[in-house]
Design a protein around this motif. Structure first.
Motif, PDB file in Angstrom:
ATOM      1  N   ASN A 136       0.828  -1.206   0.000  1.00 23.58           N
ATOM      2  CA  ASN A 136       0.000   0.000   0.000  1.00 23.58           C
ATOM      3  C   ASN A 136       0.865   1.260   0.000  1.00 23.58           C
ATOM      4  OD1 ASN A 136      -2.320  -1.536  -0.002  1.00 23.58           O
ATOM      5  ND2 ASN A 136      -2.617  -1.394   2.213  1.00 23.58           N
ATOM      6  N   ARG A 137       1.929   1.245   0.787  1.00 27.92           N
ATOM      7  CA  ARG A 137       2.828   2.407   0.828  1.00 27.92           C
ATOM      8  C   ARG A 137       3.460   2.632  -0.535  1.00 27.92           C
ATOM      9  NH1 ARG A 137       8.632   3.207   3.572  1.00 27.92           N
ATOM     10  NH2 ARG A 137       8.864   5.360   2.986  1.00 27.92           N
ATOM     11  N   LEU A 138       3.890   1.564  -1.184  1.00 30.58           N
ATOM     12  CA  LEU A 138       4.492   1.686  -2.506  1.00 30.58           C
ATOM     13  C   LEU A 138       3.482   2.240  -3.515  1.00 30.58           C
ATOM     14  CD1 LEU A 138       6.858   1.239  -4.454  1.00 30.58           C
ATOM     15  CD2 LEU A 138       6.042  -1.115  -4.741  1.00 30.58           C
ATOM     16  N   GLN A 139       2.278   1.703  -3.522  1.00 28.45           N
ATOM     17  CA  GLN A 139       1.249   2.179  -4.450  1.00 28.45           C
ATOM     18  C   GLN A 139       0.922   3.645  -4.216  1.00 28.45           C
ATOM     19  OE1 GLN A 139      -1.977  -0.568  -3.841  1.00 28.45           O
ATOM     20  NE2 GLN A 139      -1.174  -2.042  -5.316  1.00 28.45           N
ATOM     21  N   GLN A 140       0.789   4.030  -2.955  1.00 27.07           N
ATOM     22  CA  GLN A 140       0.471   5.422  -2.644  1.00 27.07           C
ATOM     23  C   GLN A 140       1.626   6.349  -3.017  1.00 27.07           C
ATOM     24  OE1 GLN A 140      -2.616   6.524  -1.667  1.00 27.07           O
ATOM     25  NE2 GLN A 140      -1.671   8.458  -2.261  1.00 27.07           N
ATOM     26  N   THR A 141       2.840   5.906  -2.762  1.00 22.84           N
ATOM     27  CA  THR A 141       4.009   6.706  -3.117  1.00 22.84           C
ATOM     28  C   THR A 141       4.078   6.946  -4.612  1.00 22.84           C
ATOM     29  OG1 THR A 141       5.252   5.939  -1.188  1.00 22.84           O
ATOM     30  CG2 THR A 141       6.546   6.750  -3.044  1.00 22.84           C
ATOM     31  N   LEU A 142       3.837   5.894  -5.398  1.00 19.93           N
ATOM     32  CA  LEU A 142       3.855   6.035  -6.850  1.00 19.93           C
ATOM     33  C   LEU A 142       2.740   6.959  -7.340  1.00 19.93           C
ATOM     34  CD1 LEU A 142       4.717   2.381  -7.917  1.00 19.93           C
ATOM     35  CD2 LEU A 142       6.228   4.390  -7.967  1.00 19.93           C
ATOM     36  N   LYS A 143       1.552   6.873  -6.732  1.00 13.06           N
ATOM     37  CA  LYS A 143       0.447   7.768  -7.109  1.00 13.06           C
ATOM     38  C   LYS A 143       0.795   9.213  -6.782  1.00 13.06           C
ATOM     39  CE  LYS A 143      -3.264   4.413  -6.610  1.00 13.06           C
ATOM     40  NZ  LYS A 143      -4.379   3.961  -5.768  1.00 13.06           N
ATOM     41  N   ASP A 144       1.350   9.436  -5.594  1.00 17.28           N
ATOM     42  CA  ASP A 144       1.755  10.793  -5.204  1.00 17.28           C
ATOM     43  C   ASP A 144       2.820  11.332  -6.150  1.00 17.28           C
ATOM     44  OD1 ASP A 144       0.037  10.696  -3.055  1.00 17.28           O
ATOM     45  OD2 ASP A 144       1.611  10.293  -1.573  1.00 17.28           O
TER      46      ASP A 144
END
Length: 143
Positions: A118-126
Protein backbone atom coordinates in the motif's frame (compact mmCIF):
# COMPACT_ATOMS: atom_id res chain seq x y z
CA UNK A 1 29.16 -0.04 8.94
CA UNK A 2 31.12 0.17 5.67
CA UNK A 3 33.41 -2.72 6.59
CA UNK A 4 30.45 -4.88 7.64
CA UNK A 5 28.55 -4.11 4.42
CA UNK A 6 30.68 -6.30 2.20
CA UNK A 7 31.94 -3.38 0.08
CA UNK A 8 34.54 -5.12 -2.11
CA UNK A 9 37.09 -2.29 -2.26
CA UNK A 10 38.98 -0.25 0.34
CA UNK A 11 36.58 1.21 2.96
CA UNK A 12 38.43 4.52 2.72
CA UNK A 13 36.86 5.03 -0.73
CA UNK A 14 33.52 5.47 1.04
CA UNK A 15 34.53 7.06 4.32
CA UNK A 16 36.89 9.82 3.16
CA UNK A 17 35.49 13.32 3.78
CA UNK A 18 35.56 14.03 0.03
CA UNK A 19 34.25 10.61 -1.09
CA UNK A 20 32.45 10.69 -4.44
CA UNK A 21 29.79 7.97 -4.36
CA UNK A 22 29.15 8.32 -8.10
CA UNK A 23 32.82 8.06 -9.14
CA UNK A 24 33.74 5.16 -11.42
CA UNK A 25 36.27 3.01 -9.58
CA UNK A 26 38.14 -0.20 -10.42
CA UNK A 27 36.39 -2.13 -13.15
CA UNK A 28 33.69 0.54 -13.45
CA UNK A 29 32.25 -0.12 -9.98
CA UNK A 30 30.24 2.85 -8.69
CA UNK A 31 29.62 2.91 -4.93
CA UNK A 32 26.04 4.23 -5.21
CA UNK A 33 25.09 1.66 -7.84
CA UNK A 34 26.69 -1.12 -5.79
CA UNK A 35 24.72 -0.12 -2.66
CA UNK A 36 21.45 -0.03 -4.63
CA UNK A 37 22.08 -3.33 -6.44
CA UNK A 38 23.10 -5.11 -3.23
CA UNK A 39 20.21 -3.73 -1.17
CA UNK A 40 22.54 -2.08 1.36
CA UNK A 41 20.10 0.28 3.10
CA UNK A 42 22.52 1.56 5.75
CA UNK A 43 25.25 2.29 3.23
CA UNK A 44 22.76 3.90 0.84
CA UNK A 45 21.44 6.15 3.62
CA UNK A 46 25.02 7.15 4.46
CA UNK A 47 25.70 7.99 0.81
CA UNK A 48 22.46 9.92 0.29
CA UNK A 49 23.13 11.99 3.40
CA UNK A 50 26.48 12.94 1.88
CA UNK A 51 25.19 13.94 -1.56
CA UNK A 52 25.14 10.78 -3.69
CA UNK A 53 23.30 11.42 -6.97
CA UNK A 54 20.39 9.01 -7.54
CA UNK A 55 19.97 10.41 -11.05
CA UNK A 56 23.32 8.89 -12.09
CA UNK A 57 22.83 6.23 -14.78
CA UNK A 58 25.33 3.37 -14.93
CA UNK A 59 27.74 3.12 -17.82
CA UNK A 60 30.62 0.84 -18.66
CA UNK A 61 29.86 -2.87 -18.28
CA UNK A 62 27.17 -4.13 -20.64
CA UNK A 63 25.39 -5.86 -17.75
CA UNK A 64 24.61 -2.54 -16.03
CA UNK A 65 24.92 0.09 -18.77
CA UNK A 66 21.93 2.41 -18.84
CA UNK A 67 20.47 1.18 -15.57
CA UNK A 68 19.34 3.66 -12.96
CA UNK A 69 19.81 3.43 -9.21
CA UNK A 70 16.03 2.82 -8.96
CA UNK A 71 16.23 -0.09 -11.39
CA UNK A 72 19.15 -1.54 -9.40
CA UNK A 73 17.29 -1.07 -6.11
CA UNK A 74 14.23 -2.88 -7.48
CA UNK A 75 16.47 -5.68 -8.70
CA UNK A 76 17.92 -6.04 -5.17
CA UNK A 77 14.45 -6.79 -3.79
CA UNK A 78 15.03 -4.50 -0.80
CA UNK A 79 11.86 -2.53 -0.10
CA UNK A 80 13.75 -0.14 2.17
CA UNK A 81 16.35 0.64 -0.49
CA UNK A 82 13.69 1.11 -3.17
CA UNK A 83 11.76 3.54 -0.97
CA UNK A 84 14.90 5.53 -0.11
CA UNK A 85 15.73 5.92 -3.81
CA UNK A 86 12.14 6.82 -4.69
CA UNK A 87 11.94 9.36 -1.87
CA UNK A 88 15.15 11.03 -3.07
CA UNK A 89 14.00 11.01 -6.71
CA UNK A 90 10.70 12.60 -5.71
CA UNK A 91 12.52 15.25 -3.66
CA UNK A 92 14.63 16.09 -6.72
CA UNK A 93 11.55 16.47 -8.89
CA UNK A 94 12.48 13.52 -11.11
CA UNK A 95 9.72 12.05 -13.26
CA UNK A 96 8.01 8.89 -12.01
CA UNK A 97 8.98 5.51 -13.47
CA UNK A 98 7.54 4.29 -16.76
CA UNK A 99 4.83 1.62 -16.86
CA UNK A 100 7.31 -1.23 -17.31
CA UNK A 101 9.22 -0.28 -14.16
CA UNK A 102 5.97 0.19 -12.21
CA UNK A 103 4.95 -3.33 -13.23
CA UNK A 104 8.38 -4.62 -12.16
CA UNK A 105 7.96 -2.90 -8.79
CA UNK A 106 4.52 -4.50 -8.33
CA UNK A 107 5.88 -7.91 -9.31
CA UNK A 108 8.94 -7.78 -7.04
CA UNK A 109 6.91 -6.70 -4.00
CA UNK A 110 3.73 -8.69 -4.73
CA UNK A 111 4.30 -10.99 -1.73
CA UNK A 112 5.26 -8.15 0.62
CA UNK A 113 3.24 -7.20 3.68
CA UNK A 114 0.04 -5.33 2.75
CA UNK A 115 1.32 -2.16 4.44
CA UNK A 116 4.44 -2.18 2.26
CA UNK A 117 2.45 -2.76 -0.94
CA UNK A 118 0.00 0.00 0.00
CA UNK A 119 2.83 2.41 0.83
CA UNK A 120 4.49 1.69 -2.51
CA UNK A 121 1.25 2.18 -4.45
CA UNK A 122 0.47 5.42 -2.64
CA UNK A 123 4.01 6.71 -3.12
CA UNK A 124 3.86 6.04 -6.85
CA UNK A 125 0.45 7.77 -7.11
CA UNK A 126 1.75 10.79 -5.20
CA UNK A 127 4.84 10.88 -7.39
CA UNK A 128 2.70 10.80 -10.55
CA UNK A 129 0.50 13.60 -9.26
CA UNK A 130 3.44 15.89 -8.39
CA UNK A 131 5.72 15.01 -11.32
CA UNK A 132 6.79 17.52 -13.92
CA UNK A 133 5.19 16.69 -17.27
CA UNK A 134 8.19 17.32 -19.52
CA UNK A 135 11.03 15.13 -18.23
CA UNK A 136 11.51 11.52 -19.41
CA UNK A 137 10.59 8.83 -16.89
CA UNK A 138 13.06 6.29 -15.43
CA UNK A 139 12.75 3.07 -17.38
CA UNK A 140 12.98 -0.65 -16.76
CA UNK A 141 15.84 -1.03 -19.24
CA UNK A 142 17.19 -4.52 -19.11
CA UNK A 143 14.23 -5.85 -17.14
Amino acid sequence: MIKASGWPLAPELLTAPDADFNARLEGGLVPLHWACAEGKAGVLKYMLERGANVLDVADGAVSVAGRTPLYMAVHSGSFQVVMMVIDRLKALGAPPPDEALKKRLAHVFRASHADAKNRLQQTLKDWERKAPASAPAPTAKGA
